[in-house]
Design an enzyme around this catalytic site. Structure first.
Site, PDB file in Angstrom:
ATOM      1  N   SER A 369       0.794  -1.234   0.000  1.00  0.00           N
ATOM      2  CA  SER A 369       0.000   0.000   0.000  1.00  0.00           C
ATOM      3  C   SER A 369       0.823   1.278   0.000  1.00  0.00           C
ATOM      4  O   SER A 369       0.248   2.367  -0.109  1.00  0.00           O
ATOM      5  CB  SER A 369      -0.959   0.003   1.192  1.00  0.00           C
ATOM      6  OG  SER A 369      -2.022  -0.901   0.960  1.00  0.00           O
ATOM      7  N   VAL A 370       2.132   1.187   0.087  1.00  0.00           N
ATOM      8  CA  VAL A 370       2.944   2.382  -0.166  1.00  0.00           C
ATOM      9  C   VAL A 370       2.729   2.837  -1.608  1.00  0.00           C
ATOM     10  O   VAL A 370       2.928   4.007  -1.944  1.00  0.00           O
ATOM     11  CB  VAL A 370       4.430   2.108   0.145  1.00  0.00           C
ATOM     12  CG1 VAL A 370       5.322   3.260  -0.310  1.00  0.00           C
ATOM     13  CG2 VAL A 370       4.616   1.884   1.652  1.00  0.00           C
TER      14      VAL A 370
END
Length: 644
Positions: A369-370
């Protein structure tokens, strides 16, 4: 299947005992020549009775051989034995063969009291009349171990061990098809050893389907296989490295010698053997290039350049990562720190076997999710160039006007950015990982598209009124990625490259495992499931390659970009780690997905990032301690000392 953590050999139809001397190959694509076994002297026997096996074992022990595999099979009144001994130094050991349960348990207790550890157990016969064989060794490094025999449910073993971390080292199936019994042996797990254990309860759990699924995970292999008398195979897989390996099943005694000879010609060693059948025994054998797994080696590379005492920063950072990676069995990682988009600390870490790549600072890791930070920056560019407004309603903007839940029409771009769109993965499945479900609902053999997923979701009710509360959702950034492509006429990646990345090296992590056969970074997970790429088949693959239900090409805007820690730390020097707009102080974004963990953090002056090639460390507390205590304190102290 139990998920926590083989060996085989066999011999001739006319010979009950043979000595094998095998030399390692001179060339190999998997093992460096310096790491291959030199000369392995083995003694392999099979199809001998109790009196013969006692004589054989005594002779082997006197000659300096040690057991690597011991198996009992057949009927209690006519038990047969197979085994592999290797000539090498080691700890003292004791063996027992042909013992009933009372005698075996007394022997086990006797040697346990003397500090010995059970290392092998095998049983055959019905529950009321089973006979056992076993090996115990004096291994001071193993302080705790648990063995349970006579259970009808192998999962009862987990209850017996409680929360204690255990590596299962052996399984024995005995009893009858209607009253099956299990022996399960495990040793304490001191280094977060990764394994999967398959306990068959019926013929539907076929080893021939389990092995292909397990080995979609790079470097995974069978390390142990046990056969019941009715030919069910219990198996253990792990990710240790022994070079080339192969498994042979359903071998009759008359086929054993030719197989041994053929494998010897390929410089392969038998390391584990199991037999089954009271009339014509059939054998299962594991052959490997390396008789024992490769050890791991520590490497740390990269530069620290931006601090008054760079040597001390390097030492402190390396100590933190080395402690974490060794305790948690993490093989590959990076840490980077930047100021104003310029890297001043870049370290790459490897705790791995010699047949795996030594990580470099330029290597790219799956970001989880970065990845969303890049999507937010792309949306920010759309807004700043007047393509969309934050108050625009997302579904009408995409041409959808008749959702099943009318409240869906009220969802705005801002709602998606704020995770207030009405999607709660605690109430409904995580939408980012339902591509398999969507394709199956359409009876479609090909992967579901992002458009199909969106229309599947539109046919469902929302979990809550948009804008009333915030619940983290992967679906929001999936919709935003679709919006970017829909409104610009470009692919998501093309738009990023032209308008956001400014030359930064960021790529999409593709789904098929075949795309990653030669990747330097191995995104590691022990879990498998039905492939999102072949949703109507029974084919199971590693979760990182679609087994988690995600099609990464469709989910790239949410959790499927790959980049180096250097790239991430530079990026958040210009863009918000969390939220829209330019860099924001003391904001961070955490990313987790099968096979990866990453974090990007902006402090007062420093921007730092970490990437790992797995999320299967000890527990979430281990990660939190690493990033929010150890690294936060290190970078925080350095950040406060930097000039404004």
């Amino acid at each position: 299947m139990y998920t926590s953590r083989s060996l085989f050999s066999t011999l001739a139809s006319c010979l009950s005992l043979a000595t094998l001397v095998a030399s390692s190959p001179t060339t190999n694509q998997n093992l460096p020549s310096s790491k291959r076994d030199a000369t392995v002297e083995q003694n392999v026997f099979f199809d001998i009775n109790g009196k013969e096996v006692e004589t054989r074992i005594a002779k082997l022990k006197a000659e300096g051989y040690r057991p690597t595999s011991l198996n009992i099979h057949g009927t209690p009144t006519d038990a047969k034995y197979a085994g592999i001994w290797i000539k090498q130094d080691g700890n003292p050991y004791e063996t027992i063969v042909g013992a009933n349960k009372t005698t075996y348990d007394a022997w086990l207790d006797q040697w346990k009291a003397s500090g010995y550890v059970s290392t092998q157990v095998s049983a055959t016969g019905p529950a009321s009349n089973a006979v056992f064989a076993g090996v115990m060794e004096k291994i001071p490094s193993i302080r705790n171990w648990t063995q349970i025999c006579g259970t009808s449910s192998p999962y009862a073993y987990l209850n017996a061990t409680g929360d204690a971390p255990i590596v299962i080292t052996g399984v024995s199936l005995y009893g009858t098809p209607t009253e099956r019994q299990y022996c399960v042996l495990g040793h304490e797990d001191t280094d977060n050893h990764q394994q999967t254990v398959w306990f068959p309860t019926s013929s539907s759990q076929d080893y021939k389907t389990i092995e292909p699924a397990e080995t979609t995970k790079r470097f995974w292999r069978p390390v142990f296989i046990d056969s019941s008398e009715d030919k069910l195979l219990a198996s253990i897989f792990d990710d240790t490295s022994v070079g080339n390996w192969t498994v042979r099943t359903d071998l009759t005694a008359s086929q054993l010698q030719s197989e041994i000879t053929a494998q010897k010609a390929n410089n392969m060693h038998p390391i584990h053997i199991s037999g089954a059948g009271s009339t014509e025994t059939q054998y299962v054998v594991i052959f490997t290039e390396q008789a024992t797994p490769l050890e791991r080696n520590w490497h740390a590379v990269g530069d620290i350049t931006g601090f008054p005492d760079n040597a001390r920063v390097k030492r402190d950072l390396d100590e933190i990562l080395q402690k974490f990676m060794k305790r948690n069995s993490v093989r590959q990682a990076q840490v980077s720190a930047s100021i104003n988009g310029t890297v001043i600390a870049s370290r790459a870490y490897t705790w791995a076997e010699s047949n795996r790549a030594i990580v470099e600072p330029s290597d790219k890791f799956l970001l989880g999710s970065v990845s969303k930070a890049f999507t937010y920056a792309a949306v920010d560019h759309l807004v700043s160039t007047g393509v969309v407004n934050l108050t625009d309603h997302i579904y009408p903007l995409l041409g959808y006007t008749k959702p099943a839940d009318p409240r869906s029409l009220n969802i705005t771009i801002q709602h998606l950015l704020d995770h207030t769109g009405g999607f709660d993965r605690g109430m409904s499945p995580d939408i980012g990982f339902i591509f398999t479900t969507v394709a199956q609902s359409l009876n479609q053999s090909t992967p579901a598209t992002l458009r199909q997923l969106i229309e599947y979701v539109l046919a469902k009710p929302l979990d809550f009124e948009p804008g009333t509360r915030s619940v983290y959702s992967n679906y929001g950034t999936l919709l935003l990625g679709y919006l970017i492509a829909n409104k610009t006429g470009e692919t998501y990646m093309s738009y990023l490259e032209k308008n956001v990345l400014k030359g930064l090296d960021v790529e999409m992590y593709t789904t098929p495992g075949a795309d990653h056969t030669n990747d330097r970074i191995v995104q590691e997970t022990k879990f498998t499931s039905i492939s999102a790429l072949t949703p109507l088949s029974e084919k199971r693959v590693a979760n990182v390659y679609g087994g988690d239900g995600a099609v990464k090409e469709a989910a790239v805007s949410s959790f499927a970009l790959k980049a180096s820690a250097d790239t991430v730390s530079r990026f958040i020097g210009k863009h918000a780690a969390y939220g829209l707009g330019p860099r924001q102080l003391f904001m961070y974004r955490d990313g987790t997905v099968a096979g990866a963990r990453a974090l990007a953090y902006s402090m007062a002056k420093l921007d730092w990032a970490i990437t790992l090639n797995t999320r299967e460390y000890l527990d979430e507390n281990a990660w939190n301690t690493l990033v929010f205590t150890d690294l936060y304190q290190l970078w925080g102290a350095l950040d406060s000392a930097l000039p404004l």
